[in-house]
Design a protein around this motif. Structure first.
Motif, mmCIF file in Angstrom:
data_model
loop_
_atom_site.group_PDB
_atom_site.id
_atom_site.type_symbol
_atom_site.label_atom_id
_atom_site.label_comp_id
_atom_site.label_asym_id
_atom_site.label_seq_id
_atom_site.Cartn_x
_atom_site.Cartn_y
_atom_site.Cartn_z
ATOM 1 N N THR A 436 0.822 -1.223 0.000
ATOM 2 C CA THR A 436 0.000 0.000 0.000
ATOM 3 C C THR A 436 0.851 1.267 0.000
ATOM 4 N N LEU A 437 2.149 1.123 0.303
ATOM 5 C CA LEU A 437 3.034 2.296 0.256
ATOM 6 C C LEU A 437 3.143 2.856 -1.156
ATOM 7 N N ARG A 438 2.788 2.036 -2.139
ATOM 8 C CA ARG A 438 2.942 2.453 -3.537
ATOM 9 C C ARG A 438 2.132 3.714 -3.848
ATOM 10 N N GLU A 439 1.077 3.986 -3.049
ATOM 11 C CA GLU A 439 0.256 5.176 -3.284
ATOM 12 C C GLU A 439 0.720 6.375 -2.465
ATOM 13 N N ALA A 440 1.759 6.203 -1.618
ATOM 14 C CA ALA A 440 2.175 7.279 -0.708
ATOM 15 C C ALA A 440 3.106 8.267 -1.392
ATOM 16 N N ASP A 441 2.831 9.542 -1.177
ATOM 17 C CA ASP A 441 3.729 10.607 -1.646
ATOM 18 C C ASP A 441 4.835 10.855 -0.629
ATOM 19 N N LEU A 442 4.496 10.661 0.640
ATOM 20 C CA LEU A 442 5.442 10.818 1.747
ATOM 21 C C LEU A 442 5.463 9.518 2.552
ATOM 22 N N ILE A 443 6.658 9.056 2.893
ATOM 23 C CA ILE A 443 6.795 7.837 3.709
ATOM 24 C C ILE A 443 7.665 8.163 4.918
ATOM 25 N N PHE A 444 7.139 7.854 6.089
ATOM 26 C CA PHE A 444 7.907 8.029 7.332
ATOM 27 C C PHE A 444 8.092 6.642 7.950
ATOM 28 N N SER A 445 9.337 6.254 8.185
ATOM 29 C CA SER A 445 9.595 4.890 8.658
ATOM 30 C C SER A 445 10.448 4.919 9.915
ATOM 31 N N PHE A 455 11.277 -1.651 -0.119
ATOM 32 C CA PHE A 455 12.010 -2.017 -1.324
ATOM 33 C C PHE A 455 11.456 -1.250 -2.533
ATOM 34 N N PRO A 456 12.174 -1.277 -3.660
ATOM 35 C CA PRO A 456 11.740 -0.484 -4.822
ATOM 36 C C PRO A 456 10.288 -0.731 -5.236
ATOM 37 N N GLN A 457 9.802 -1.960 -5.111
ATOM 38 C CA GLN A 457 8.422 -2.241 -5.526
ATOM 39 C C GLN A 457 7.374 -1.593 -4.616
ATOM 40 N N HIS A 458 7.822 -1.079 -3.452
ATOM 41 C CA HIS A 458 6.903 -0.434 -2.512
ATOM 42 C C HIS A 458 6.807 1.079 -2.727
ATOM 43 N N VAL A 459 7.644 1.624 -3.576
ATOM 44 C CA VAL A 459 7.796 3.081 -3.645
ATOM 45 C C VAL A 459 7.473 3.577 -5.055
ATOM 46 N N LYS A 460 6.665 4.626 -5.127
ATOM 47 C CA LYS A 460 6.353 5.195 -6.434
ATOM 48 C C LYS A 460 7.368 6.292 -6.773
#
Length: 557
Positions: A436-445, A455-460
């Protein structure tokens, strides 16, 4: 005759085991734990308590060495005298607990060895040349290198070699070799520190907590994240080619690492506050790899307690728990309870403070790129944790959609309920699916996972990622995703020109916020602000943010 010989060896062991220096310092009101083998022997006592007590302690150790050999010489056997010397030295290094209880660790026994050599020369019949030459080699090595431990080993190597060339019997030659082996084993930590470049020379100023008003002493526990980090310490680097050639298995190295007690592997130099106070920080490590913290929490807690004791014995007044050390023992509570003599902190307050300080700037810069925050989706990774949930509370009012990702869906949903109540205009979802991270513009981890989770497949393409995880939550491959910006979290630059022979993996001159909290506590003397347990007080967070600015610490963004 055999019975008397055995009896004299037992007596020699007991004479050597007498904790005379310990008793003397205790009667003088000095804590003997601060004058042990982890620092320097007679030199350390000299620095800490002065010339008089140091000379008295040295004389007592010298005297018991002479006495042990003198008693053995009553049977007229040179072989027995050398065996008695070994027995007395072993007694000094390993005093029986049945007689003395849990006494402090002994010094390195150089004065005992000198007394034994004097006894062997005068009463043992070995001759002046056989006992004087090792002392000359020792003195020359100290004068040239300045390392007492290495000089002692060289002196005993000389003694063992000379005895091997004499017509003395096999027992005497084995006893001389035993002295060398015992000393080398005793000094293994000092010798390792020589290889790492962290062992103080005789003429160096060893910092002591409270000795100087313009200097404070701290310690910080680290551990290797991978075997590559393990090779950083030069004392272990020789193992790398053996593992690469298959001569030693990786499993054997991991097992060895888990068996090692904490040791001093580095030091941070050059940290000086804007007010001119110098902060010395020892880097301590029991080289547990991340999987050990997960699979053997009791061992990790034991090593953390040992590390706190070592920090105290090195003269530190505060010890910080870095990386996975910060979560052991109920996040430091059990460590502090076991070692009340030193302040223990897991660094959580200032870590939270740096995040709190960094997030407004990140959101502002994101908006300045022309993107609409109210229309943006933010993903929070590790939202079951205190730090990540704190981030969620901060940004929930400012974005259109918030996705909470963690490992416990029930807990995530409880957290989401409280956020929805306060942020009615923000859509808040909970999930265990990283996709679901694939739709995120901002990611805080902010997870405590030992391996990357993003991983790359999680990030747009074009996403911004604020990575607070240590080790990093973001896989290196994510950097290849077009337009992605990765912002490391919780990284601080101390005041002054900090240097270190250990790469802390945070960039040149930078440290993690948990280490910076350790330094700030020592510099301000605010030991009551330490971070322990899962809860972090808002007033402590604000305190560290304010004091960091006063002292000259800056957050790296």
């Amino acid at each position: 005759m055999a019975f008397l010989s055995a009896l004299l060896l037992v007596v020699a062991f007991l004479v050597g085991s007498l904790p005379l220096g310990h008793w003397l310092l205790s009667r003088l009101g000095v804590n003997p734990r601060l004058n042990n083998t982890y620092n320097l022997g007679v030199e350390n006592v000299l620095r800490r308590v002065g010339v008089g007590p140091a000379l008295m302690s040295a004389a007592l150790d010298f005297g018991k060495g002479v006495l042990a050999v003198l008693m053995a010489s009553s049977l007229g056997s040179r072989e027995l005298c050398v065996l008695a010397a070994l027995a007395a030295y072993l007694g000094h290094l390993n005093p029986p607990r049945a007689l003395y209880g849990q006494t402090s660790p002994r010094g390195r026994g150089n004065l005992v060895l000198l007394g034994l050599l004097a006894g062997l020369s005068v009463a043992g019949g070995l001759g002046l040349w056989l006992t004087a030459l090792p002392v000359i080699v020792y003195a020359a090595a100290v004068g040239y290198w300045g390392y007492v431990s290495a000089a002692t080993v060289l002196g005993l190597l000389t003694f063992a070699g000379l005895v091997a060339l004499t017509p003395l019997g096999v027992p005497a030659k084995l006893a001389a070799l035993g002295l060398l082996v015992a000393a080398t084993w005793r000094f293994k930590e000092n010798l390792g520190r020589i290889l790492d470049g962290t062992e103080p020379r005789v003429d160096e100023d060893v910092p002591v907590a409270g000795k100087r008003a313009d200097q404070v002493v701290t310690a910080f526990m680290i551990h290797p994240m991978t075997l590559e980090n393990f090779w950083q310490a030069r004392r272990f680097s020789w193992l790398k080619p053996l593992v690469e050639r298959g001569l030693i298995s990786e499993a054997s190295v991991r097992q060895m690492a888990a068996s090692l007690r904490p040791m001093k592997v580095g030091e941070l130099h050059g940290i000086k506050t804007l007010e001119g106070k110098e902060i010395r920080c020892y880097l301590l490590s029991s080289p547990l790899l991340p999987d050990v913290f997960r699979d053997q929490p009791e061992l990790a807690t034991k090593r953390a307690i040992e590390g706190a004791r070592l920090a105290h014995e090195l003269g530190a007044e505060v010890v910080g728990l870095g990386a996975f050390w910060s979560v052991v023992g109920n996040k430091g509570v059990d460590v502090q309870a076991a070692v009340p003599e030193i302040t223990v902190t897991n660094g959580g307050a200032y870590t939270s403070g740096t995040i709190k300080a960094a997030i407004p700037g990140i959101l502002e810069h994101f908006a300045q790129t022309g993107r609409d925050l109210k229309g943006a989706t933010a993903g929070i990774v590790g939202a079951n944790g205190v730090v990540a949930f704190g981030i969620a509370r901060t940004i929930a009012p400012q974005v259109g959609k918030l996705v909470l990702i963690g490992r416990d869906l029930e807990r995530l949903e409880r957290s989401a309920v409280s956020l929805r109540r306060l942020n009615k205009d923000t859509e808040i979802l909970t999930t265990l699916d990283y996709g679901t991270l694939r739709e995120a513009d901002l990611i805080f981890s902010a997870t405590s996972d030992p391996n990357p989770v993003i991983f790359p497949q999680h990030v747009k393409p074009g996403a911004w990622i604020f990575d607070e995880g240590r080790p990093a939550d973001v896989d290196e491959g994510v950097r290849d995703v077009p337009g992605v910006r990765i912002i490391p979290g919780g990284v601080v630059r101390p005041p002054g020109g900090m240097t270190s022979q250990i790469d802390l993996q945070f960039g040149e001159g930078a440290v993690p916020a948990c280490l910076a909290e350790t330094l700030i506590i020592a510099a301000t003397g605010a030991h009551e602000r330490k971070s322990l347990g899962p809860q972090t007080l808002t007033e402590n967070i604000n305190f560290f943010v304010e004091q960091a600015e006063v002292l000259g610490f800056t957050v790296v963004d």
